[in-house]
Design an enzyme around this catalytic site. Structure first.
Site, PDB file in Angstrom:
ATOM      1  CG  ASP A  26      -1.888   0.781   1.023  1.00 33.67           C
ATOM      2  OD1 ASP A  26      -2.276   1.707   0.109  1.00 33.67           O
ATOM      3  OD2 ASP A  26      -2.647   1.262   2.419  1.00 33.67           O
TER       4      ASP A  26
ATOM      5  CB  THR B  10      -1.806   5.998   2.643  1.00 33.99           C
ATOM      6  OG1 THR B  10      -2.265   6.549   1.391  1.00 33.99           O
ATOM      7  CG2 THR B  10      -2.096   6.883   3.699  1.00 33.99           C
TER       8      THR B  10
END
Length: 1018
Positions: A337, A339
């Site tokens: 991912d 973030t």
């Protein structure tokens, strides 16, 4: 059967019949401030840990049983019995001592390792979010106490029984307690019946149940065994502490192979003695079987595993499943991912775009609401340049105000100054980083959520963010006016593609424009305008959120809390504008990605962000080169593109995309499946409930410890306590180090066993005057070599630091077992050479120095005629000891020289290894020279000039090892990767600029996410 333990429970307090104020007063807590840290610590001592009795724990007697119930102990016990039966009490006593010592050492090591694993499993158990000292913090669930203010969100496993006092669309799965398969909808209704069924206590939530939807806050009423789940003594969170890893299974197979080989060798020994039983033949057979079994292997594996898990915890990676330790070394692809993993997750709103008013710039950093909002105005000075003027917004237009209201109210985050004495006056925040950024923006505009609520805005209904629709909406009632009791408004925020799909109009100042549905009308021009401005923000690396609203006409008789459907609410919206949020990459992300490329590991970014935003960050952290275009880039796709492709089309791609934007949980599962079809070994990160399928599908599932839901953590193999991508790379390096070290010490132990077998089997050809085989090494010598000489250096090899080439070698094949061709070849080559040199020393002493005199009964007692055999046996033993210790230095690397000054100097970094070599060498002298002890126990005599043979053998072995490694370097394929990170970048550039060909992507949505642009992908 043992007695079943009963728990004496006090009468249950009917908290479901208490008002919130009464519960708070009863438990002496505050729903706003929570408990203080000091009070929480005191209550933890009073109430005990929030855990179930008998849940896990290390049972010492089970560990001890594993030490004595194995093939090794059985063989040694038989040897001891035979020794006592033949009245060789010294040898029987030594073997018995070895049995006890082996069990004690193994018990101590494994018990400590089990305790370490238990502690680490507790660290990775579900966490709880509570308010303490006025601040929202995350604590281990077992530290929650009655009176804590606990916060629940979608996907959380509830950690304690709680009385709810704030609820928004909360539904929980209570099937564990009630058997009811449907989620239970919660509210704050007061219940009068004290004996109300659990399923009807809608103002309570219970430990070990799961939040299916919504969010809430509650006061912890019961913990541990006093919870409802505690009363029926059930645990959902237990982890099998006895799980067998693939490595352990392979070692078990090896143990059976070794046992079979031992039986064959025993048959050979008795065959040489024409199958006539005698104590001499029996003891020799036992000696051979002892020699082939690596007695210290189990203890060394246990120690190495425990050390690896502890090191991983030091890297902030908690291992939940031991098998993942071994799997990490085979990882070829990491799907991460963005973030919070590659970036800092410290988001701040820095830009806005409002139709008709243009771009706005927002100043200020962090959680502080100190900052200004300016409107950007471009002034044309001449034909060659422009100048940008910033105009303070001030109160702003009605359109501007409505946009800020949407950012403020469609938001669950809180920011406030803390009164805690250690950080007094600092601004803190509670909530999702994106929502925090929007809430800070609202504070800067003077329209914070607390201010709006104070002015009369009331939350009626909430539809939380859902990864499948990528948006969130809330229904608020505005303050009443003289003309109406208060209008209702729906505010929405989310991904641009999903929000504008719900919009049928857009605002420009105070003018509202309706959108035509037919293609090519106002909608097409509107979408082009929005996407162009979104691209402008996204190309700067900003995460773009879109805001919308509409006035809601309440239908009489419809329950606005539970009677509304999401699709009905999220329709006919009016577009307000865009907000650009910046989340800077972590400083360590770029070096970590480059290190992955050096290690032959490819990195993929799977994110929910806009493609341009994702690509901009991907360039910053080196996932893709900085100088390649974003549009028409085959390594950058949207989830819509990737999901639209069939498996066959994906398999035709020369390479899977490095960046997938607007990613959904299903996209992650599809990516893992695509990697597996290419026989690649994938690690996947995740944090949400919907990430569980991809975490389970991946070879190594990695959950986020800070932002991850408990459901994701339970589905994962490893939990990162710092949510940092660099930690994943450290974990991969540690997995490689551990597997390499296991190969090193297995090779070391098995080479020693092969050497001993060579000496003993050849020794069958030498008979004494009575026709009995003469032992080149006695059983006690063999035991001493295996337990005292071999095992400590093997443990040291298990603790070896990673080699310089650890992350410059390709990932090992997932199918590659512990015994690769090179490891097996090295085991036998080194073993044969050590055995040959040791037996050569024995033979030279017997035939060269003692005229072949072999005496009678020299296997069991000393006599003048046996002096030559005893001195030869001592020489062979000393030679084998030093060769085994020298071989530990060889085993530090498969091909690198072990005897250069540089490599010898690095021994100081492994205290266990060099101490075991030094002490092992020094132990030869008391064993050889203590009178009585040498002849009666070890069956050898002190030596003098024979040391020359020992030293010559040692030198020959070292020279052989160096020559052998140089031959391997020239003949065998290099271990190090030829391509480094720069070469990987050049390869990507080449792929991105290849000539256009017919592509399986032709006609799909473009990589920048614009729904009305159809381009051909290269």
């Amino acid at each position: 059967m043992g007695k079943k333990k009963t728990v004496n429970l006090e009468p249950e307090t009917p908290y479901h019949t208490y008002t919130v104020d009464k519960v708070a007063a009863h438990l002496k807590t505050s729903v706003v401030e929570g408990l203080s840290s000091e009070e929480a610590d005191a209550r933890l001592k009073t109430y005990g840990a929030n855990e179930l009795e008998g849940n896990g724990g290390v049972k010492w007697y089970k560990v001890l049983l594993r030490q004595v119930a194995n093939v090794l102990v059985a063989v040694l016990t038989i040897a001891s019995i035979l020794a006592f039966a033949t009245k060789d009490f010294a040898e029987g006593g030594v073997i018995l001592f070895i049995i006890v010592m082996n069990a004690a050492i193994g018990f101590w090591q494994e018990f400590n390792a089990e305790q370490t694993m238990e502690a680490l499993r507790n660290m990775s158990s579900p966490t709880a979010q509570v308010i303490r000292d006025e601040t929202r913090i995350t604590i281990p669930n077992n530290q929650a106490v009655p009176g804590d203010i606990m916060i629940f969100e979608d996907g959380d496993v509830i950690g304690a029984d709680c009385r709810l006092f704030e609820v928004f669309n909360l539904e929980t799965d209570e099937a564990l307690l009630t058997g009811e398969s449907l989620p239970v909808q919660k509210n704050l209704s007061l219940i009068e019946k004290e004996d109300e069924a659990l399923g009807d206590r809608v103002n309570m939530v219970f430990a070990s149940t799961t939040v299916v939807k919504g969010r809430a806050k509650g006061i912890v009423t019961n913990t541990g065994m006093k919870t409802q789940i505690g009363q029926i003594a059930t645990s959902l969170m237990s982890v099998d502490s006895n799980e067998q890893t693939p490595l352990q299974k392979r070692l078990n197979k090896m143990a059976y192979f070794v046992f079979l080989a031992a039986i064959i060798l025993v048959i050979i020994v008795f065959g040489v003695h024409k199958f006539k039983y005698s104590s001499e033949a029996a003891i020799y057979a036992i000696s051979v079987s002892i020699a082939i079994i690596p007695e210290g292997l189990v203890a060394v594996v246990t120690l190495t595993m425990a050390f690896g898990v502890s090191r991983m915890a030091g890297f902030k990676a908690i291992v939940r499943r031991l098998s993942s330790l071994e799997s990490l070394g085979a990882v070829t692809n990491i799907c991460s991912d963005k973030t919070g993993t590659l970036t800092q997750s410290k988001m701040v709103a820095v830009r806005m775009w409002i139709p008709g008013e243009g771009f706005h710039r927002i100043t200020g950093t962090g959680f502080s609401p100190e900052g200004e909002i300016y409107r950007q105005v471009r002034l044309i000075q001449d034909a060659s340049q422009t100048n940008e003027e910033l105009v303070p917004v001030g109160a702003g237009s009605d359109h501007y105000t409505r946009l800020i209201q949407a950012a403020s109210l469609c938001n669950m985050a809180e920011i406030r100054r803390t009164n805690h004495p250690e950080v007094h006056g600092e601004w803190t925040a509670i909530g999702d980083p994106t929502e925090i950024a929007l809430q800070v923006l609202a504070h800067k505009a003077g329209l914070s959520k607390p201010d709006l609520v104070e002015k009369g805005f009331k939350l009626v209904c909430e539809f939380p963010f859902d990864s499948s629709v990528k948006r969130m909406s809330v229904l608020f009632q505005a303050p009443p006016t003289a003309d109406s009791p208060g209008d209702h408004y729906i505010f929405m925020k989310g991904a641009t593609e999903r929000v504008i799909g719900s919009c049928t109009s857009w605002r420009e100042g105070n003018v509202e424009h309706r959108l035509e549905e037919e293609k090519g009308g106002d909608r097409a021009r509107f979408e082009k305008m929005v996407f162009d401005n979104m691209d402008t923000l996204a190309e700067k690396g900003l995460r773009v959120l879109t805001l919308a609203y509409r006035k809601f006409e309440a239908v009489p008789g419809v329950d606005l809390v539970h009677g509304l459907e999401r699709d009905e609410v999220e329709s006919n919206m009016t577009f307000l504008g865009l907000v650009g949020i910046y989340d800077p990459p972590r400083a360590e992300s770029r070096p970590a990605v480059l290190q992955c490329y050096e290690a032959g590991v490819r990195v993929h970014m799977l994110t929910g962000d806009h493609p341009s935003t994702a690509a901009a960050i991907a360039k910053e952290v080196a996932i893709i080169p900085e100088d390649v275009p974003i549009v028409n880039n085959p390594l950058i796709m949207t989830a819509a593109q990737f999901d639209a492709m069939s498996d066959e089309d994906i398999d035709k791609l020369p390479e899977l995309p490095r960046v997938v934007a607007r990613c959904s949980p299903n996209t992650k599962v599809k990516m893992i499946a695509a990697l597996h079809r290419r026989n690649l070994f994938a690690a996947m990160t995740g944090d949400g409930v919907n990430d569980s399928p991809s975490l389970k599908a991946a070879n190594v599932g990695i959950a986020m410890g800070q932002s991850g839901s408990d459901v994701a953590k339970q589905a994962s193999d490893i939990v990162l306590t710092d949510d940092n991508f660099a930690t994943i790379v450290k974990a991969v390096a540690e997995g490689r180090r551990m597997f390499a070290n296991i190969q090193k010490f297995v090779q070391h132990l098995m080479s020693a066993n092969v050497a001993e077998i060579v000496v003993l089997i050849i020794g069958l050809a030498f008979k004494d005057r009575e026709g009995n085989a003469v032992f080149p090494m006695s059983p006690v010598e063999i035991l001493f070599l295996n337990m005292i000489t071999s095992s400590p250096p093997a443990m040291g090899l298990g603790l070896e630091p990673p080699s310089e080439s650890n992350m410059r070698e390709p990932p090992r094949s997932a199918k590659q077992g512990l015994f690769s061709f090179e490891v097996v070849m090295d085991t036998f080559v080194y073993g044969l050479v050590m055995g040959a040199l040791s037996f050569a020393s024995f033979s030279i002493v017997v035939f060269g120095f003692n005229n072949g005199e072999r005496g009678t009964g020299c296997n069991s007692r000393w006599s003048d005629s046996c002096e030559g055999v005893f001195r030869a046996r001592a020489t062979s033993y000393a030679c084998m000891t030093l060769l085994i210790l020298a071989h530990a230095v060889n085993c530090r690397a498969l091909r690198e020289t072990g005897w250069s000054i540089k490599n010898l100097m690095t021994l100081k970094h492994n205290k266990m290894l060099w101490l075991s070599i030094v002490i092992g060498a020094l132990l030869v002298f008391p064993v050889l020279y203590i009178p009585g002890f040498n002849r009666n126990v070890f069956k050898h005599s002190a030596i003098s000039y024979e040391w020359g043979l020992v030293l010559v053998s040692l030198v020959i072995f070292i020279i052989f090892a160096e020559v052998y490694k140089k031959i391997k370097i020239k003949v065998m394929k290099p271990l190090n990767l030829e391509a480094n990170s720069q070469a990987e970048m050049e390869r990507m550039r080449s792929y991105m600029t290849q000539p256009e060909t017919d592509s399986v992507l032709e006609g799909t949505v473009v990589g920048n996410g614009n729904s009305n642009r159809i381009l051909k992908q290269r």
